[in-house]
Design a protein around this motif. Structure first.
Motif, PDB file in Angstrom:
ATOM      1  N   ASP A   1       0.868  -1.173   0.000  1.00  0.00           N
ATOM      2  CA  ASP A   1       0.000   0.000   0.000  1.00  0.00           C
ATOM      3  C   ASP A   1       0.908   1.227   0.000  1.00  0.00           C
ATOM      4  O   ASP A   1       2.133   1.094  -0.102  1.00  0.00           O
ATOM      5  N   MET A   2       0.326   2.384   0.136  1.00  0.00           N
ATOM      6  CA  MET A   2       1.122   3.610   0.152  1.00  0.00           C
ATOM      7  C   MET A   2       2.233   3.487   1.190  1.00  0.00           C
ATOM      8  O   MET A   2       1.985   3.101   2.332  1.00  0.00           O
TER       9      MET A   2
ATOM     10  N   SER B   1      -0.127  -2.402  -9.023  1.00  0.00           N
ATOM     11  CA  SER B   1      -0.659  -1.083  -9.409  1.00  0.00           C
ATOM     12  C   SER B   1      -1.135  -0.976 -10.863  1.00  0.00           C
ATOM     13  O   SER B   1      -2.187  -0.364 -11.106  1.00  0.00           O
TER      14      SER B   1
ATOM     15  N   GLN C   1      -5.522  12.996  -9.551  1.00  0.00           N
ATOM     16  CA  GLN C   1      -4.877  13.554  -8.348  1.00  0.00           C
ATOM     17  C   GLN C   1      -3.940  12.492  -7.786  1.00  0.00           C
ATOM     18  O   GLN C   1      -4.382  11.481  -7.262  1.00  0.00           O
ATOM     19  N   GLY C   2      -2.636  12.729  -7.942  1.00  0.00           N
ATOM     20  CA  GLY C   2      -1.653  11.733  -7.490  1.00  0.00           C
ATOM     21  C   GLY C   2      -1.044  11.028  -8.681  1.00  0.00           C
ATOM     22  O   GLY C   2      -1.704  10.202  -9.320  1.00  0.00           O
TER      23      GLY C   2
ATOM     24  N   GLY D   1       1.345   8.829  -8.825  1.00  0.00           N
ATOM     25  CA  GLY D   1       2.165   7.727  -8.315  1.00  0.00           C
ATOM     26  C   GLY D   1       1.987   6.474  -9.136  1.00  0.00           C
ATOM     27  O   GLY D   1       1.718   6.535 -10.341  1.00  0.00           O
TER      28      GLY D   1
ATOM     29  N   VAL E   1      -0.364   4.163  -9.340  1.00  0.00           N
ATOM     30  CA  VAL E   1      -1.651   3.984 -10.022  1.00  0.00           C
ATOM     31  C   VAL E   1      -1.942   5.169 -10.940  1.00  0.00           C
ATOM     32  O   VAL E   1      -2.324   4.989 -12.101  1.00  0.00           O
TER      33      VAL E   1
ATOM     34  N   VAL F   1       1.509  16.629  -5.184  1.00  0.00           N
ATOM     35  CA  VAL F   1       2.290  17.488  -4.282  1.00  0.00           C
ATOM     36  C   VAL F   1       3.765  17.489  -4.703  1.00  0.00           C
ATOM     37  O   VAL F   1       4.497  18.426  -4.387  1.00  0.00           O
ATOM     38  N   ASP F   2       4.165  16.459  -5.408  1.00  0.00           N
ATOM     39  CA  ASP F   2       5.497  16.414  -6.005  1.00  0.00           C
ATOM     40  C   ASP F   2       5.366  17.018  -7.408  1.00  0.00           C
ATOM     41  O   ASP F   2       4.971  16.340  -8.362  1.00  0.00           O
TER      42      ASP F   2
ATOM     43  N   ALA G   1      -1.383  21.188  -6.898  1.00  0.00           N
ATOM     44  CA  ALA G   1      -2.030  20.207  -6.020  1.00  0.00           C
ATOM     45  C   ALA G   1      -3.170  20.825  -5.211  1.00  0.00           C
ATOM     46  O   ALA G   1      -4.236  20.219  -5.053  1.00  0.00           O
TER      47      ALA G   1
ATOM     48  N   ALA H   1      -4.499   9.453  -4.604  1.00  0.00           N
ATOM     49  CA  ALA H   1      -3.458   9.802  -3.624  1.00  0.00           C
ATOM     50  C   ALA H   1      -3.994   9.500  -2.229  1.00  0.00           C
ATOM     51  O   ALA H   1      -4.152   8.342  -1.865  1.00  0.00           O
ATOM     52  N   VAL H   2      -4.285  10.544  -1.494  1.00  0.00           N
ATOM     53  CA  VAL H   2      -4.641  10.378  -0.078  1.00  0.00           C
ATOM     54  C   VAL H   2      -6.124  10.033   0.123  1.00  0.00           C
ATOM     55  O   VAL H   2      -6.929  10.164  -0.796  1.00  0.00           O
TER      56      VAL H   2
ATOM     57  N   ALA I   1      -7.969   5.947  -4.871  1.00  0.00           N
ATOM     58  CA  ALA I   1      -7.684   6.212  -3.459  1.00  0.00           C
ATOM     59  C   ALA I   1      -8.696   5.513  -2.553  1.00  0.00           C
ATOM     60  O   ALA I   1      -9.910   5.732  -2.686  1.00  0.00           O
TER      61      ALA I   1
ATOM     62  N   ASN J   1     -11.285   0.282  -7.543  1.00  0.00           N
ATOM     63  CA  ASN J   1      -9.853  -0.012  -7.380  1.00  0.00           C
ATOM     64  C   ASN J   1      -9.549  -1.485  -7.073  1.00  0.00           C
ATOM     65  O   ASN J   1      -8.499  -1.805  -6.524  1.00  0.00           O
TER      66      ASN J   1
HETATM   67  P1  NAI Z   1       1.823   6.127  -4.555  1.00  0.00           P
HETATM   68  O1  NAI Z   1       2.417   6.389  -3.226  1.00  0.00           O
HETATM   69  O2  NAI Z   1       2.628   5.436  -5.601  1.00  0.00           O
HETATM   70  O3  NAI Z   1       1.337   7.521  -5.217  1.00  0.00           O
HETATM   71  C1  NAI Z   1       0.658   8.504  -4.530  1.00  0.00           C
HETATM   72  C2  NAI Z   1       0.988   9.835  -5.202  1.00  0.00           C
HETATM   73  O4  NAI Z   1       0.140  10.828  -4.624  1.00  0.00           O
HETATM   74  C3  NAI Z   1       2.431  10.297  -4.986  1.00  0.00           C
HETATM   75  O5  NAI Z   1       2.972  10.705  -6.227  1.00  0.00           O
HETATM   76  C4  NAI Z   1       2.293  11.469  -4.008  1.00  0.00           C
HETATM   77  O6  NAI Z   1       3.294  12.467  -4.194  1.00  0.00           O
HETATM   78  C5  NAI Z   1       0.911  11.994  -4.374  1.00  0.00           C
HETATM   79  N1  NAI Z   1       0.225  12.746  -3.336  1.00  0.00           N
HETATM   80  C6  NAI Z   1       0.252  12.555  -1.995  1.00  0.00           C
HETATM   81  N2  NAI Z   1      -0.541  13.447  -1.401  1.00  0.00           N
HETATM   82  C7  NAI Z   1      -1.108  14.192  -2.374  1.00  0.00           C
HETATM   83  C8  NAI Z   1      -2.023  15.253  -2.392  1.00  0.00           C
HETATM   84  N3  NAI Z   1      -2.544  15.731  -1.270  1.00  0.00           N
HETATM   85  N4  NAI Z   1      -2.369  15.789  -3.580  1.00  0.00           N
HETATM   86  C9  NAI Z   1      -1.844  15.310  -4.726  1.00  0.00           C
HETATM   87  N5  NAI Z   1      -0.971  14.302  -4.783  1.00  0.00           N
HETATM   88  C10 NAI Z   1      -0.608  13.759  -3.617  1.00  0.00           C
HETATM   89  O7  NAI Z   1       0.449   5.360  -4.278  1.00  0.00           O
HETATM   90  P2  NAI Z   1      -0.361   4.407  -5.253  1.00  0.00           P
HETATM   91  O8  NAI Z   1       0.105   3.011  -5.087  1.00  0.00           O
HETATM   92  O9  NAI Z   1      -0.388   5.004  -6.610  1.00  0.00           O
HETATM   93  O10 NAI Z   1      -1.821   4.470  -4.593  1.00  0.00           O
HETATM   94  C11 NAI Z   1      -2.631   5.620  -4.725  1.00  0.00           C
HETATM   95  C12 NAI Z   1      -3.928   5.411  -3.981  1.00  0.00           C
HETATM   96  O11 NAI Z   1      -4.616   4.302  -4.524  1.00  0.00           O
HETATM   97  C13 NAI Z   1      -3.762   5.131  -2.485  1.00  0.00           C
HETATM   98  O12 NAI Z   1      -4.829   5.720  -1.800  1.00  0.00           O
HETATM   99  C14 NAI Z   1      -3.857   3.630  -2.404  1.00  0.00           C
HETATM  100  O13 NAI Z   1      -4.308   3.186  -1.151  1.00  0.00           O
HETATM  101  C15 NAI Z   1      -4.889   3.375  -3.475  1.00  0.00           C
HETATM  102  N6  NAI Z   1      -4.830   2.020  -4.010  1.00  0.00           N
HETATM  103  C16 NAI Z   1      -3.676   1.579  -4.594  1.00  0.00           C
HETATM  104  C17 NAI Z   1      -3.612   0.293  -5.089  1.00  0.00           C
HETATM  105  C18 NAI Z   1      -2.385  -0.193  -5.796  1.00  0.00           C
HETATM  106  O14 NAI Z   1      -2.461  -1.254  -6.450  1.00  0.00           O
HETATM  107  N7  NAI Z   1      -1.269   0.526  -5.741  1.00  0.00           N
HETATM  108  C19 NAI Z   1      -4.751  -0.635  -4.966  1.00  0.00           C
HETATM  109  C20 NAI Z   1      -5.940  -0.034  -4.409  1.00  0.00           C
HETATM  110  C21 NAI Z   1      -5.945   1.235  -3.916  1.00  0.00           C
END
Ligand code: NAI
Length: 359
Positions: free
Chosen positions: A117-118, A143, A175-176, A178, A180, A200-201, A219, A234-235, A256, A283
């Motif tokens: 997870d995150m 992801s 939004q985000g 990362g 995903v 935010v990055d 952001a 993201a969050v 998210a 998701n």
């Molecule tokens: P990640 O950590 O790779 O990416 C998150 C991105 O969001 C980062 O680039 C970060 O800088 C950005 N971020 C953080 N706070 C922010 C804000 N306030 N505004 C804008 N950007 C912001 O995480 P990932 O793996 O991409 O997951 C994203 C979301 O999806 C999380 O909530 C996670 O729980 C959910 N999720 C992910 C899954 C997966 O397979 N990776 C599966 C199901 C849900």
């Protein structure tokens, strides 16, 4: 929005709540096993800083409950669980911290199967697994499959709302940027959508926007920027009583977990004419992939199973439109029905546990 646990109802909502502490490695963690009716609780390990212990427990339990619904609606043989490791700053030996956490997972006797997870990586999961427990995601990051399912959900929502095929020309704000968000933006751009990217990055947002021919949104302006679809990736809890009036989209659908601060926010969105696709429906691609790996399914079958999220979303939105309910209410009712039927079948006292092959 983070708040302390206040009600008995919340305190006792999880089947099992484990607080973990290992001074040697500076470990503080929470494991919430929400429901094991359908199988061992499958859910990621989140690592981040929290305002206090209560906020960590609160988030962990809510995320675990969402995993129960996600796995049920995706028709997977898993219950719902989640863990959070409280990030207390730099650690000398991260692998040792993860192995320590793995030993606490072992004490659940297979009722909890951790994943990414995150704030955690496949390497972390491999270290947790080194404690001798079944883990998911140790080899492969799910992801891209999560992103594929979110894309299918977004396309289905736009098609259902506008009575058209495809998403060509629609504007999606991701939004985000990362794991995903990146894959999602690329997928949607390939389908002809216009992309706006917020992170935010700022450098990360810029790089992704450039890659998909889109534009960057600061952001802090993400929620109020006009678009067809807002995709929170993201969050947690970005939609709340405080933010819902700022939204300038027609659909909220993203990756998210725990997108809504409260259930009432689904009604608030509906009152504003904004369609909401429940996060735990959109998701599910990642858990579908985890299950496919455990069963040795081929990629064609996996792809079809992930894309089935689109049909599921269409069905939910259609039922919601017909009944005047929100899609969240419909989805929760369906999940509750699946769990109730399974409870009838499950012998008392049998707690499903992970198989030796893991999840
Ligand atoms: P990640 O950590 O790779 O990416 C998150 C991105 O969001 C980062 O680039 C970060 O800088 C950005 N971020 C953080 N706070 C922010 C804000 N306030 N505004 C804008 N950007 C912001 O995480 P990932 O793996 O991409 O997951 C994203 C979301 O999806 C999380 O909530 C996670 O729980 C959910 N999720 C992910 C899954 C997966 O397979 N990776 C599966 C199901 C849900």
């Amino acid at each position: 929005m983070e708040r302390a646990l206040t009600h008995d109802e919340e305190t006792w909502a999880s089947e099992q709540l484990v607080l973990c502490r290992d001074e040697r490695h500076g470990l503080r963690a929470v494991i919430a096993i929400d429901d094991t009716t359908l199988g061992p609780g499958l859910g990621g390990v989140r690592r981040r800083a929290y305002a206090d212990d209560a906020a960590a427990i609160f988030e962990c339990r809510r995320l675990a409950a969402a995993m129960t619904r996600k796995n049920a609606l995706a028709e997977l043989p898993y219950g719902g669980a989640k863990a959070v490791i409280l990030d207390g700053g730099p650690v000398a030996d991260r692998a040792a911290l993860m192995r320590s956490f793995g030993r606490f997972v072992a004490r659940t006797g297979g009722a909890y199967v951790p994943g990414v997870d995150m704030g955690t990586t496949t390497a972390d999961l491999a270290a947790i697994g080194a404690a001798g427990v079944a883990v998911s995601c140790a080899q492969e990051d799910p992801s891209p499959w999560t992103a594929l399912g979110v894309a299918a959900a977004i396309v289905a929502a736009v098609e259902q709302l506008d009575g058209r095929d495809g998403i060509d020309g629609a504007t999606v704000l991701v939004q985000g940027a990362g794991h995903v968000g990146d894959a999602l933006a690329r997928d949607l751009a390939a389908r002809g959508a216009r992309l706006l990217v917020a992170d935010v990055d700022a450098a990360r947002a810029q790089a992704l926007a450039a890659a998909v021919g889109g534009a960057v949104v600061p952001a802090e302006e993400a929620l109020g920027t006009p678009c067809d679809v807002l995709a929170p990736c993201a969050v947690a809890r970005v939609v709340s009583a405080a933010t819902v009036d700022r939204l300038a989209c027609r659909v909220v659908a993203g990756a998210a977990n725990d997108t809504l601060a409260t259930r009432a926010d689904a009604e608030r969105l509906a009152a504003r004419g904004i369609a909401y696709v429940p996060d735990f429906v959109a998701n599910a691609g990642g858990v579908v992939q985890i299950d496919a790996l455990a069963r040795g399914r081929d990629e064609a079958r996996l792809r079809a199973d992930v894309l089935a999220i689109g049909a599921r979303v269409r069905g939910l939105l259609e039922e919601a439109a017909a009944s005047g309910e929100t899609a969240l209410t419909v989805a929760e009712r369906r999940a509750a029905g699946i769990l109730a039927a399974a409870r009838e079948r499950r012998p008392e006292g049998r707690t499903p546990t992970a198989t030796a092959a893991g999840a």
